[in-house]
Structure formats: C-alpha cells, structure tokens
Design an enzyme around this catalytic site. Structure first.
Site, PDB file in Angstrom:
ATOM      1  N   LYS A  19       0.861  -1.195   0.000  1.00 29.47           N
ATOM      2  CA  LYS A  19       0.000   0.000   0.000  1.00 29.47           C
ATOM      3  C   LYS A  19       0.893   1.239   0.000  1.00 29.47           C
ATOM      4  CE  LYS A  19      -4.564   1.135   1.727  1.00 29.47           C
ATOM      5  NZ  LYS A  19      -5.398   0.631   0.640  1.00 29.47           N
ATOM      6  N   GLU A  55      -6.977  -5.587 -10.483  1.00 24.74           N
ATOM      7  CA  GLU A  55      -7.699  -4.803  -9.478  1.00 24.74           C
ATOM      8  C   GLU A  55      -8.560  -3.747 -10.128  1.00 24.74           C
ATOM      9  OE1 GLU A  55      -6.633  -3.744  -5.507  1.00 24.74           O
ATOM     10  OE2 GLU A  55      -4.565  -3.864  -6.177  1.00 24.74           O
TER      11      GLU A  55
HETATM   12  C1  LIG Z   1      -6.433  -0.189   0.236  1.00 19.96           C
HETATM   13  C2  LIG Z   1      -6.585  -0.858  -1.073  1.00 19.96           C
HETATM   14  C3  LIG Z   1      -7.572  -1.831  -1.304  1.00 19.96           C
HETATM   15  C4  LIG Z   1      -8.623  -2.190  -0.291  1.00 19.96           C
HETATM   16  O1  LIG Z   1      -8.106  -2.776   0.846  1.00 19.96           O
HETATM   17  P1  LIG Z   1      -9.009  -2.879   2.153  1.00 19.96           P
HETATM   18  O2  LIG Z   1      -8.094  -3.427   3.171  1.00 19.96           O
HETATM   19  O3  LIG Z   1     -10.135  -3.775   1.856  1.00 19.96           O
HETATM   20  O4  LIG Z   1      -9.464  -1.487   2.443  1.00 19.96           O
HETATM   21  C5  LIG Z   1      -7.591  -2.457  -2.531  1.00 19.96           C
HETATM   22  N1  LIG Z   1      -6.723  -2.133  -3.509  1.00 19.96           N
HETATM   23  C6  LIG Z   1      -5.772  -1.198  -3.319  1.00 19.96           C
HETATM   24  C7  LIG Z   1      -4.841  -0.899  -4.424  1.00 19.96           C
HETATM   25  C8  LIG Z   1      -5.669  -0.525  -2.114  1.00 19.96           C
HETATM   26  O5  LIG Z   1      -4.727   0.399  -1.946  1.00 19.96           O
END
Ligand SMILES: *Cc1c(COP(=O)(O)O)cnc(C)c1O
Length: 343
Positions: free
Chosen positions: A185, A221
C-alpha cells in the site's frame, strides 16, 4: 466545528478537521514517544526521502459506533501487519504492531466526539501514514521516519442506496509492475492509476479495471479496490502478484464460506466475465460496490453483468453481513472487531 452542526448522514468521503492526530518518530534506531498533536501540518526538510524517492506508505481502516453503543475498530491487526509488509517492501522502518494498535486506539479516544452515531451509515475513518523524513539526495533508504495517524468522519459510500456502477478496462495503462509494488500500500501505486481512472471517469465509468500487467489476460484490481465476482454461486477473486491484499476481500471470502459458498482465488481471464452473474469492487471505503457493466476498450466488448442493473443477491448478502458485524448487529464470530472501551 461544533458536533451539533455535523450532518452525520450526509458526510462525504473527504477530509474534515478533527481535534487531534497522533505521531511517532523513528530516529537513532528506535521509535520515540507517542505525540498528541492538534496541528494538521507537517514540517519537513525539503530533501526528505518521501518527497523525492517515494518512501510513503499508508493504511485505511474504520471505527463504528454499534447498535449497542460500543465503538468497534475493524481488523486493526490486519492493517498493522499489512503496513509492516509495505514498509519492508520499500525499505522503510516497519511500525511495531502494538504501537500501531495503541496509536489507533488513542486517536479514536481523542476524537471520540467525531465518531458518527449508529444508524447514520457513517464511520470514523483512520488514515495511518508513514514517510521517510531524512534529507536524502543520493538514492538510499532514509534512517528517520515519521508515522502519523489522523481520524476523520466519513459518510456512507452509497448516498442513494446500494447500487451498481459501470467500469472500463484500458490496456494502455498499468497500475503496478508484475514484480513491483502492487502488493504494497504505497502512494506511488495511486499516482500510476490516476490517468486510467481519469479516462474511465471522462467516459462515464466509475473506475478503471486493470488487467495483469504481464500478459494482459487476467483481471487484476479495480482502481483502489479488489475485484470479485459470483459465478454459479462460487465466490471468485483474482490471484496475481500485483494485487494489494484487501482486508475487506479477505473478510468477504470468510463470510462467503460461512454462508456455505465455495471460494476460488485464481487467475480470472477477462473473457470469463461473460459467464458471471455478479461482480463487485471491494474495499474499506464501500465494503462492496456492485458492478453493472464492464466495458473492455481493447476488444470493444461490453459485459452486461447485472442484467437488471441492480446489485445481485449474493453481493447484497455479503455486504449486509459484513456491515452487520462492523455495527455489532450480529455476533462477531471471527473476533474481527476491537471494542474501544470507555467512549
Ligand atoms: C487499500 C486498497 C484496497 C482495499 O483494501 P481494504 O483493506 O479492503 O481497504 C484495494 N486495492 C488497493 C490498491 C488498495 O490500496
């Protein structure tokens, strides 16, 4: 802002100033004391590594006021672990899990008056972030880091009720490289995705659905959210090295199993979209955002998933169950919620 003036049910997903944020600095090889701060600004050296070489990672999680009046923080341990993984992935200092959890609790307690009441659909969103703050001109990982958590109340994702949106696939963009930082992230991933999202929005779609960056054959995604679909009652979600492991997706998979569904985590070819009955994006912001149509710009095919334009029965069931756990309306059988006592 005085609390009486906050229209809790009509908050958007945006920043609202709250009373305090919490901070902790890593310096001389150790994390310091937790600082409580009312300043919204960060003073940085202009050569700080986060400003030049992208040493920035973040998290997002929510606290909810439940039906019983108690405040529940959802799966904070998972966010803490994921942030450590992100830190290790780009040579930043991992934040100890206990420190992460302690600071989350503290920022909630300090901003308790901003926790939206039960029944409004709103929640208190926590945004932990870590940045490299050491002045760097040569490319090297910093040895000094700042970890901040701020809290802001956010509204229900679906203003007009739970509904579908359409998304589009554009092959000219990737959000991450096959062996790059897609699994982490990091802020940089978001920068990479912005052009595709802008194109999708300009064409009337809510998000861009990315394909695997190596072969462009499989679903990856959907913007800043994971993707899942329902095929003949089976929960199917893409498996790839460039997907960020969503905690919402992980939770929905467990709920699907609890509901007696089979769960498949595997590469999902784009053409398989013709055979699914439901599809959705999932993440902390929305829990699930059901998808109506998926337009593939590369083949000019439109997959009309939700034939009647409405969220499907499985997606609705999964969404309702996860929300009910977060709001203390049903038993938290997997111990996902941490109750913050005394507020
Ligand atoms: C934060 C995020 C998500 C969702 O993650 P959660 O933990 O469910 O909030 C999905 N894809 C990306 C690229 C993210 O940064």
């Amino acid at each position: 802002m005085a609390n009486e003036t906050i229209d809790w049910s009509n908050l958007s997903f945006s920043y609202m100033k709250t009373d305090y944020n919490v901070r902790c600095t890593f310096r001389d090889g150790k994390w310091g004391e937790i600082e409580v701060c009312s300043d919204e600004n960060v003073t940085l050296h202009m050569a700080a590594s986060c400003l030049h070489y992208g040493q920035e990672i973040f998290e997002g999680l929510k606290a909810f006021r439940g039906k019983d009046g108690k405040v529940r923080l959802f799966r904070v341990d998972e966010n803490a672990k994921r942030m450590q993984n992100s830190a290790n992935g780009i040579m930043m200092e991992p934040i100890p899990v206990e420190l992460f959890e302690q600071m989350c609790k503290k920022v909630i307690e300090l901003n308790a008056r901003f926790i939206p009441p039960y029944g409004t659909g709103s929640s208190l969103y926590l945004r932990p972030l870590e940045i490299g703050i050491e002045p760097r001109v040569g490319v090297n990982p910093a040895t000094e880091y700042l970890f901040i958590i701020f809290a802001t109340p956010v509204g229900p994702y679906f203003k007009g009720g739970f509904q579908t949106t359409d998304v589009a696939i554009y092959r000219e963009f990737d959000r991450a490289a096959p062996l790059g930082t897609g699994r982490l992230k990091v802020g940089g991933n978001y920068a990479c995705g912005m052009r595709a999202t802008a194109k999708a929005k300009a064409n009337g779609y809510s998000a861009a659905l990315f394909l695997d960056p190596k072969e462009k054959k499989y679903l990856d995604e959907c913007g800043p959210a994971n993707f899942f679909c329902i095929k003949d009652g089976v929960y199917v979600t893409p498996k790839s090295g460039s997907i960020l492991p969503s905690i919402t997706n992980m939770s929905l998979q467990q709920i699907a199993r609890d509901l007696g569904m089979e769960v498949q985590c595997r590469p999902v070819p784009v053409e398989e979209l013709a055979e699914v009955q439901e599809a959705a994006e999932c993440g902390t912001a929305a829990v699930c955002s059901p998808i109506g149509k998926i337009y593939d710009d590369g083949t000019d095919i439109t997959y009309n998933i939700a034939k009647d334009g409405k969220p499907g029965p499985w997606t609705t069931k999964l969404y309702n169950r996860l929300r009910a756990i977060q709001l203390g309306e049903v038993e938290d059988t997997h111990n996902w919620c941490t109750i913050i006592e005394g507020i």
